[in-house]
Motif scaffolding. Structure first.
Motif, PDB file in Angstrom:
ATOM      1  N   PHE A 633      -0.611  11.197  -0.372  1.00 53.56           N
ATOM      2  CA  PHE A 633      -1.237   9.881  -0.803  1.00 53.56           C
ATOM      3  C   PHE A 633      -1.999   9.175   0.663  1.00 53.56           C
ATOM      4  CE2 PHE A 633       0.841  10.037  -4.705  1.00 53.56           C
ATOM      5  CZ  PHE A 633      -0.182   9.733  -5.671  1.00 53.56           C
ATOM      6  N   TRP A 637      -9.217  11.334   0.340  1.00 52.70           N
ATOM      7  CA  TRP A 637      -9.948  12.382  -0.434  1.00 52.70           C
ATOM      8  C   TRP A 637     -10.243  13.484   0.568  1.00 52.70           C
ATOM      9  CZ3 TRP A 637     -14.515  13.646   1.917  1.00 52.70           C
ATOM     10  CH2 TRP A 637     -15.136  12.803   2.787  1.00 52.70           C
ATOM     11  N   ASP A 665      -9.099  16.869  -3.594  1.00 50.09           N
ATOM     12  CA  ASP A 665      -8.482  15.845  -4.205  1.00 50.09           C
ATOM     13  C   ASP A 665      -9.184  14.433  -3.872  1.00 50.09           C
ATOM     14  OD1 ASP A 665      -7.070  14.748  -1.841  1.00 50.09           O
ATOM     15  OD2 ASP A 665      -5.775  16.684  -2.013  1.00 50.09           O
ATOM     16  N   ASN A 667      -8.300   9.999  -4.179  1.00 52.12           N
ATOM     17  CA  ASN A 667      -7.252   8.723  -4.631  1.00 52.12           C
ATOM     18  C   ASN A 667      -8.354   7.920  -5.199  1.00 52.12           C
ATOM     19  OD1 ASN A 667      -5.177  10.128  -3.055  1.00 52.12           O
ATOM     20  ND2 ASN A 667      -4.930   8.331  -1.542  1.00 52.12           N
ATOM     21  N   TRP A 672      -3.304   6.214  -7.615  1.00 52.47           N
ATOM     22  CA  TRP A 672      -3.796   7.317  -8.571  1.00 52.47           C
ATOM     23  C   TRP A 672      -4.535   8.537  -7.735  1.00 52.47           C
ATOM     24  CZ3 TRP A 672      -3.091   8.340 -13.777  1.00 52.47           C
ATOM     25  CH2 TRP A 672      -2.674   7.306 -14.494  1.00 52.47           C
ATOM     26  N   LYS A 673      -3.984   9.586  -7.942  1.00 53.27           N
ATOM     27  CA  LYS A 673      -4.843  11.039  -7.201  1.00 53.27           C
ATOM     28  C   LYS A 673      -5.007  11.855  -8.197  1.00 53.27           C
ATOM     29  CE  LYS A 673      -3.564  12.160  -3.078  1.00 53.27           C
ATOM     30  NZ  LYS A 673      -4.695  12.463  -2.405  1.00 53.27           N
TER      31      LYS A 673
END
Length: 742
Positions: A633, A637, A665, A667, A672-673
């Motif tokens: 996390f 991104w 990916d 966030n 939230w991811k």
């Protein structure tokens, strides 16, 4: 009546917080109200705690949780608890509370280990159902915490149609000595009803082993291993296959031992290697492979005065030679026949010794590097070919045992230099552009060794007309036999780079920075002097550059100077004579890779490492070894995109391969991811292997959703679980796998 500060009690490194504490110095017993303390990965809240002895405590109306908040998100509540320090926590009847709401999840008693050292224990399996294989229990077994240096986990899957898998995973580490891990998988997959013709049963296995020796352990020897071997269909039958393994089609292994002899130039290396392809089931194993090398020796270096810089003196000073002697045993077969005794007959082995002599000197700005290499090759068998008219007019090959040898001498010279071109600019932020041109021309000569070893060549009839052709008795050996023709090749290689110096906007006028405009723009080809036709090889062009730190571009082309006939075969006619073009385009490749990633929003890795405990560092090592099992996390991104296109023209046929792959990916919030991985095949217009991951960090809980929406491996998994490993079985999981849809 105003509380100024609550009491904090510290004993043997452990801290206890409470609303009030009463302690009897004589009996060494005490009573604590509204207590809070940490035991291992868990936290204990108690209405009343009674200290019975130095290591035994009793708690009334206690809560056990892995949430570190004063008011935890969840807890297991029990009327009575008993704590035995560095041993276990035992509760009476207990049930689980979430957000202060009681749940029906209750147990007649609870048991929680709280020892600081590694512990053995049962691994609770996940459960589910499959339309093809029935109800199942997956990844259940036993963990063996033998010591801080060695552990193992034995787990398995079982299905009601009697399909099953077993897994053995172990890791070991000895500081300043070695570290490694071992994994073994075996699967017995059944599909269909045993009483029907479409019933199938497939067994497969796979072994992984990684071993690395610490350089401090033995300065003159080292042992390392990387093994990835097994059935090529293992990851298609295996019920718990990762995407990386499923998409891989080549597996390689190498085990090596190196011994360096002190105060000598000699080094001995023993290797065993393997390579297998899951597409054609081919396997190549090389074992043993022994290599003795002698590092380069300069016999005249000390005898030439440093002041003497003439061409002849430089050649003598830089003259040196080395030695490489190796034995190799290799066999290539397919997966089905690998353990067949006939595989032994396919083994090829032999010795090869090589002594390269070389030197270098300068003539002006040109580097001259002459070289001569002596090769000696030994074999223990050879091949004889015969024509058999009764076997379909075929040429049969027979292996004959016996020692055979041949020598070979090759030589050549290489010329190279660098030419710089500087272009200065005015009235722009770009102050100068430098072009570096590196031409390289080499000549390599190999004599016709068949004149010196005629006993290693023969002729064989090839058809019913009586036509014959010459062949070498050693052509099918590892390194082949002596060449039956002389060869003189001139190679041309021209490299170009482009750099610039520019004035940054924010810096002073005296500060200039460098940047690369073109990493490479290379041309290469070769000319074979003694060939009777098609002397020139196609011209290869390679170009690559980076735009900033995120975008890389690479392109290449192959240009053939010769024309083709009506059948698409190259002919000894220049393309210029056909249509006025110097070259005929046969291949073009181009790729664009974009890697974007935001900065780590937390402290740098160096600062974090300084604050980590040994347990945290051990956990980070596990994260780095299993990146697919964890979510980072810290990176808000990332985007990874690769587009490639290839045009091939083989004779009269044309082919275009066009693809796009992307992953990354983001966030959505701090907790939230969303991750993704996919690609686009432009030929079919369909998406390639696609997976979507959604993660939710719930402080002491975590939610993960993974979906492969289409393809042969359709599946989805929804998992909500407590983060702490001590309560890893406190989870809710729903999973539906690709084999459910068969």
């Amino acid at each position: 009546g105003q509380i100024v500060e609550q009491p904090v009690f510290t004993e043997s490194g452990k801290e206890y917080q409470a609303g009030s504490m009463t302690y009897n110095m004589e009996s060494k017993k005490g009573r604590i109200k509204e207590a809070f303390t940490q035991e291992g990965e868990g936290y204990i809240h108690g209405e009343t705690i009674k200290r019975h002895s130095e290591d035994v405590f009793f708690i009334k109306n206690g809560k056990y949780t892995t949430c570190n908040l004063d008011h935890p998100h969840y807890y297991i509540k029990a009327g009575k608890l008993k704590i035995i320090n560095n041993n276990k926590i035992v509760t009476g009847p207990a049930n689980m509370w979430i957000s202060d709401v009681p749940t029906p999840l209750a147990v007649p008693f609870g048991f929680f280990p709280n020892k600081n050292e590694r512990q053995s224990g049962i691994i609770i399996p996940a459960y589910g159902s499959s339309a093809d294989k029935g109800f199942n229990l997956r990844n259940g077994g036993y963990y063996f915490g033998f010591s801080d240096n060695f552990d193992a986990a034995l787990t398995g899957d079982i299905y009601t149609n009697l399909s099953w898998s077993t897994y053995l995973r172990s890791s070991y580490k000895k500081r300043y000595k070695h570290n490694g891990n071992l994994a073994f998988e075996y699967t017995n997959s059944k599909s269909g009803d045993p009483e029907t013709p479409d019933f199938t049963q497939t067994t497969s296995f796979f072994v992984r082993w990684k071993h690395a020796q610490d350089p401090k352990a033995r300065p003159y020897s080292s042992f390392n291993a990387s093994v990835n071997a097994g059935n090529t269909n293992n990851f298609r039958n295996n019920f718990n296959t990762s995407a990386t393994d499923y998409l891989s089609n080549t597996f390689k292994s190498n085990i090596s031992y190196t011994k360096r002899f002190a105060n000598s130039p000699f080094t001995l290396t023993a290797n065993a290697s393997h390579s297998q392809n899951s597409l054609d089931s081919s396997i190549t194993v090389t074992a043993p492979h022994l290599t003795m090398t002698m590092s380069r020796i300069y016999p005249f270096k000390k005898n030439i005065p440093t002041a003497n810089r003439g061409f002849a003196a430089s050649l003598a000073k830089n003259f040196g030679f080395s030695l490489t002697s190796n034995f190799q045993n290799t066999v290539t077969t397919n997966q089905e026949d690998f353990f067949n005794p006939s595989t032994l007959n396919k083994m090829r082995n032999g010795f090869q010794h090589s002594i390269p002599f070389s030197s270098s000197a300068k003539i002006g700005f040109i580097n001259v590097s002459p070289r001569i290499t002596l090769n000696e090759t030994w074999y223990f068998s050879s091949t004889r070919e015969t024509y058999d008219s009764e076997a379909g007019e075929a040429v049969l090959s027979d292996t004959v045992a016996g020692f055979e040898r041949y020598s070979q001498v090759t030589g050549g010279v290489e010329l190279s230099t660098k030419i710089y071109g500087m272009y200065t600019l005015k009235k722009t932020r770009v102050k100068a552009v430098r072009h570096t041109f590196t031409p390289n021309v080499s000549f390599n000569y190999t004599p016709d060794n068949s004149r010196y070893t005629p006993e290693l060549f023969g002729t064989v009839q090839i058809d019913s007309t009586g036509a014959t052709e010459e062949y070498g008795y050693l052509d099918n050996q590892i390194w082949g036999g002596p060449g039956s023709y002389r060869q003189a090749i001139v190679r041309f290689n021209f490299q170009n780079t482009l750099e610039m110096k520019y004035q940054p906007k924010s810096d002073t006028a005296e500060t200039l920075k460098k940047a690369t405009l073109l990493d490479a723009f290379n041309f290469s080809t070769q000319y074979d002097i003694f060939r009777d036709s098609l002397n020139w090889s196609p011209v290869s062009i390679d170009a690559r550059t980076n735009i900033g730190k995120f975008l890389s571009i690479r392109a290449g082309a192959t240009l053939d100077p010769y024309a083709i006939n009506e059948n698409g075969r190259r002919i000894n006619t220049a393309q210029y004579e056909i249509d006025g073009n110097l070259f005929r385009l046969t291949q073009v490749t181009s790729s664009l890779t974009l890697n974007l990633q935001s900065k780590d929003k937390k402290e740098t890795s160096e600062k974090r490492d300084e604050q980590l405990s040994d347990a945290d560092k051990s956990e980070l090592e596990n994260v780095s070894e299993n990146p697919d099992a964890y979510v980072d996390f810290r990176i808000p991104w990332s985007i990874n995109l690769t587009y490639s296109i290839t045009y091939n023209r083989n004779g009269l046929e044309e082919d275009v391969i066009n693809s796009l792959n992307f992953s990354g990916d983001v966030n959505v919030t701090d907790n939230w991811k969303v991750g993704y991985r996919s690609g686009l095949d432009f030929e079919t217009g369909q998406l390639t292997y696609t997976s979507i991951d959604i993660y939710r960090d719930l402080h002491c809980w975590q939610i993960r959703f993974n979906a492969i929406p289409f393809g042969v491996r359709q599946q989805y998994t929804f998992d909500i679980h407590v983060k702490a490993s001590v309560l890893q079985d406190l989870k809710l999981q729903r999973k539906r796998n690709w084999f459910d849809y068969q």
